[in-house]
Design an enzyme around this catalytic site. Structure first.
Site, PDB file in Angstrom:
ATOM      1  N   GLU A 245       0.834  -1.202   0.000  1.00 38.99           N
ATOM      2  CA  GLU A 245       0.000   0.000   0.000  1.00 38.99           C
ATOM      3  C   GLU A 245       0.872   1.257   0.000  1.00 38.99           C
ATOM      4  O   GLU A 245       0.606   2.220  -0.728  1.00 38.99           O
ATOM      5  CB  GLU A 245      -0.917  -0.006   1.226  1.00 38.99           C
ATOM      6  CG  GLU A 245      -1.802   1.237   1.332  1.00 38.99           C
ATOM      7  CD  GLU A 245      -2.563   1.288   2.644  1.00 38.99           C
ATOM      8  OE1 GLU A 245      -3.694   1.812   2.646  1.00 38.99           O
ATOM      9  OE2 GLU A 245      -2.031   0.829   3.676  1.00 38.99           O
ATOM     10  N   ARG A 246       1.942   1.245   0.773  1.00 35.87           N
ATOM     11  CA  ARG A 246       2.809   2.426   0.860  1.00 35.87           C
ATOM     12  C   ARG A 246       3.599   2.631  -0.427  1.00 35.87           C
ATOM     13  O   ARG A 246       3.812   3.767  -0.852  1.00 35.87           O
ATOM     14  CB  ARG A 246       3.718   2.292   2.086  1.00 35.87           C
ATOM     15  CG  ARG A 246       2.911   2.397   3.364  1.00 35.87           C
ATOM     16  CD  ARG A 246       3.697   2.164   4.643  1.00 35.87           C
ATOM     17  NE  ARG A 246       2.789   2.298   5.778  1.00 35.87           N
ATOM     18  CZ  ARG A 246       3.139   2.150   7.052  1.00 35.87           C
ATOM     19  NH1 ARG A 246       4.393   1.855   7.356  1.00 35.87           N
ATOM     20  NH2 ARG A 246       2.246   2.279   8.011  1.00 35.87           N
TER      21      ARG A 246
END
Length: 387
Positions: A245-246
């Site tokens: 996600e990051r």
């Protein structure tokens, strides 16, 4: 010698996504942004078109409807970046299927779960959301308060999740909850039904093409076959999804910044002042040069973080890796600076909605907060250095 050329299949993908974003997504970007309410029908049409192009399948193995061996992180990054150039909100709403389906169910799910959820997910018929953040627990995943108790072959969940992307349109809720007895965290695949309710759509400053709301669990009953992965290891199993996600948040930041730079170059060439294009003025050139430096630096960091993630994905290491935290932190600051400079180059026109840089600047703030705040990334960077 290091090769910075994209493989042929990824170059083809890039052109496909770019054309789709330009022809299908960009014409709706301003409509999504200016609408006082979320445009659900238009969103679902775009979501289904993304599925029809096979973009949800790049993280899913072929036997479950995906492409090849799946887990193509570079392809996902390209898709996020190109979608974000047209609409950051659509890019963000692409993310949950990648995290929940590609990163978590594909890796930790049972055979039954993979066949039940991945096949419709790739087709766009199943829309998941990643229910981790709570009113009192954001970046501190271990601090969640949503809890469950076991009742025979069922688990009863109570609690609330906050700021959940795609919740208003979702039909699968990846949910972290704590065992009320032991305090250990488990992960569940929760389907819509009695005990699950969705709050009102949140009226956000930016990313308005992406629906966001709260999710409430009130004696929500989940069958034992919907526990995902190993029991009592919910947080650890989520780390792969959170790290990806990051990385993809950085991809979205990069897409927004690239779009702002392109609009600024175009405007600087067309806008005249004192009898010549403002592109000929040294101060404007300085702004453009700084913007381009930020974008190029961010792109290099992003591709290195992807390489590092794939190279070390099977090794035990600190979460998240140093390159992941660095690229999330750097691009979060970079996109704010680039979009601010884009508005500056446009002058008064940059401050009104007739030009997209105003939207880019509002969108730029979110991913300094979502996906782990910039301050959390600084803390993670320091921990990696001092370990």
């Amino acid at each position: 010698m290091i090769d910075f050329e994209l493989p042929e299949e990824h170059r083809i993908l890039l052109e496909t996504v770019r054309r789709f974003a330009r022809e299908e997504v960009k014409p709706l970007a301003e409509k999504f942004d200016r609408s006082p309410t979320f445009l659900k029908d238009e969103f679902l049409q775009i979501y289904k078109k993304i599925a029809d192009l096979g973009f949800f399948g790049v993280m899913v193995p072929e036997e479950y409807g995906g492409v090849g061996e799946g887990f193509d992180v570079l392809a996902c990054s390209i898709i996020h970046e190109e979608l974000a150039k047209a609409s950051s909100g659509i890019a963000l709403s692409y993310l949950p299927m990648i995290v929940v389906g590609g990163a978590i169910i594909s890796k930790f799910g049972t055979e039954e779960q993979k066949r039940k959820y991945l096949l419709p997910g790739v087709k766009g018929d199943m829309i998941p959301c990643f229910c981790v953040t709570e009113p009192d627990a954001g970046s501190d995943v271990a601090g969640i308060k949503t809890s469950f108790v076991r009742n025979g072959d069922e688990y009863i969940i109570n609690g609330a999740k906050q700021f959940i992307t795609n919740a208003p349109v979702a039909n699968l809720f990846f949910t972290l909850a704590k065992d009320k007895t032991t305090g250990k965290t488990w992960a569940f695949l929760v389907e819509p039904g009695e005990g699950v309710s969705i709050g009102n759509e949140l009226d956000k400053m930016g990313f308005r093409a992406s629906p966001t709301s709260e999710v409430f669990y009130d004696d929500c009953r989940v069958p034992s076959e919907n526990v995902i992965g190993q029991e009592d290891r919910g947080v650890l199993q989520s780390l792969t999804g959170i790290e990806l996600e990051r990385i993809f948040c950085a991809s979205i930041n990069l897409g927004i910044a690239q779009a702002a730079l392109e609009e600024s170059v175009k405007y600087a060439k067309e806008r005249y002042a004192f009898g010549k294009p403002i592109a000929e003025f040294q101060m404007v050139q300085s702004l453009l040069a700084n913007m381009a430096t930020g974008v190029q630096t961010g792109k290099s960091m992003l591709y290195y973080a992807i390489w590092d993630f794939l190279k070390n994905s099977d090794d035990k290491r600190k979460f998240p890796s140093l390159p992941t935290s660095v690229v999330k932190y750097y691009t979060g600051d970079m996109v704010l600076k680039v979009t601010s400079d884009a508005v500056q180059i446009h002058g008064g026109y940059g401050y009104i909605k007739d030009y997209p840089v105003e939207r880019y600047m509002r969108d730029a703030k979110l991913l300094q907060i979502g996906g782990g705040t910039s301050q959390i990334q600084q803390m993670m960077i320091a921990r990696n250095l001092l370990a």
